[in-house]
Scaffold this motif. Structure first.
Motif, PDB file in Angstrom:
ATOM      1  N   THR A 247      -9.402 -14.410 -34.115  1.00  0.00           N
ATOM      2  CA  THR A 247     -10.126 -13.218 -33.687  1.00  0.00           C
ATOM      3  C   THR A 247     -10.666 -13.389 -32.273  1.00  0.00           C
ATOM      4  OG1 THR A 247     -10.702 -12.668 -35.965  1.00  0.00           O
ATOM      5  CG2 THR A 247     -12.058 -11.674 -34.231  1.00  0.00           C
ATOM      6  N   HIS A 248     -11.178 -14.574 -31.973  1.00  0.00           N
ATOM      7  CA  HIS A 248     -11.673 -14.821 -30.613  1.00  0.00           C
ATOM      8  C   HIS A 248     -10.564 -14.612 -29.594  1.00  0.00           C
ATOM      9  CE1 HIS A 248     -13.504 -16.573 -27.088  1.00  0.00           C
ATOM     10  NE2 HIS A 248     -12.432 -17.312 -26.960  1.00  0.00           N
TER      11      HIS A 248
ATOM     12  N   TRP B  83      -9.589 -11.026 -29.276  1.00  0.00           N
ATOM     13  CA  TRP B  83     -10.599 -10.357 -28.457  1.00  0.00           C
ATOM     14  C   TRP B  83     -10.352 -10.664 -26.979  1.00  0.00           C
ATOM     15  CZ3 TRP B  83     -13.505 -12.916 -24.983  1.00  0.00           C
ATOM     16  CH2 TRP B  83     -14.410 -12.133 -24.251  1.00  0.00           C
TER      17      TRP B  83
ATOM     18  N   THR C 211      -7.516  -8.653 -25.603  1.00  0.00           N
ATOM     19  CA  THR C 211      -7.935  -7.259 -25.460  1.00  0.00           C
ATOM     20  C   THR C 211      -8.807  -7.080 -24.222  1.00  0.00           C
ATOM     21  OG1 THR C 211      -7.866  -6.966 -27.854  1.00  0.00           O
ATOM     22  CG2 THR C 211      -9.141  -5.343 -26.596  1.00  0.00           C
TER      23      THR C 211
END
Length: 174
Positions: free
Chosen positions: A26-27, A30, A33
Motif C-alpha cells: 500500500t505504501h 501510494w 499515485t
C-alpha cells in the motif's frame, strides 16, 4: 471445543505476515499515485520525505502515553529506543536495542528489514529507502523532544540500503 494453541499461533503469525506485506504494498502504491499526480517536474524524494515526516508525527503522538510511564532519565531513553525499535518490529524487521558505552547512548540495530526488498520491488532507490526511514525516525525523536523537553539525537551509523548488512542507529543525549 479445546483450542489448538500451536495452530492458532501459526494462523495469527501468517495473518500478521500478510498484513505487513499489505502495508508495504500500500505504501508503494501510494508512492506511485503521488508521483503520477505530482507530474514529471516533481522531486520524488521531496514527496517521500514529506510522507515520512507526516507519518512520524502521527505515530509519535500515539507513543507519547507510553513515555509517561518511564521513571528516570535512563528508563526514559530506553523507552524511546524501544519505541523506535517497535516501528521496525511491527513491520517485520528484527530489531534489538543495545547499551552504549555511556549511560547517555543506546544503539538500535536492525538485523533484518523488509523495506529495502520492497523498495527494490517497486522501483524506489536505496537512497530513498534510507532517507525516508531516517526522516521517519528522526521526526519521531523530534516530537518526543518537543513533548518531553529532552534533547535526544539519532544518527545512522550503518544501513542495509548502503550494503552494510545491518542498520545501526545511535540514540544519544547531548
Amino acid at each position: 471445543m479445546p483450542v489448538d494453541a500451536e495452530r492458532e499461533i501459526n494462523r495469527l503469525h501468517g495473518a500478521l505476515g500478510a498484513a505487513q506485506g499489505a502495508i508495504k504494498a500500500t505504501h508503494y502504491e501510494w508512492r506511485q499515485t503521488a508521483l503520477e499526480l505530482a507530474g514529471p517536474g516533481a522531486n520524488p524524494l521531496d514527496i517521500i520525505l514529506k510522507f515520512w515526516e507526516i507519518a512520524g508525527k502521527d505515530l509519535a503522538k500515539g507513543f507519547l502515553p507510553a513515555l509517561n510511564k518511564a521513571k528516570g532519565e535512563e528508563a526514559l531513553m530506553t523507552s524511546v529506543a524501544r519505541l523506535l525499535a517497535a516501528t521496525g518490529t511491527a513491520n517485520g524487521a528484527v530489531v534489538k536495542v543495545e547499551k552504549g558505552e555511556s549511560p547517555n547512548e543506546l544503539f538500535i540495530k536492525w538485523e533484518r528489514c523488509p523495506w529495502p526488498t520492497s523498495a527494490k520491488r517497486y522501483g524506489a532507490s536505496m537512497k530513498e529507502d534510507l532517507l525516508g526511514c531516517d526522516k521517519f525516525l528522526q521526526t519521531i525523536v523530534g516530537e518526543f523532544n518537543g513533548f518531553l523537553g529532552t534533547n535526544y539525537k539519532l544518527e545512522t551509523q550503518k544501513a542495509i540500503p548502503r550494503g552494510d548488512g545491518v542498520c545501526l542507529r545511535r540514540l544519544y543525549k547531548e
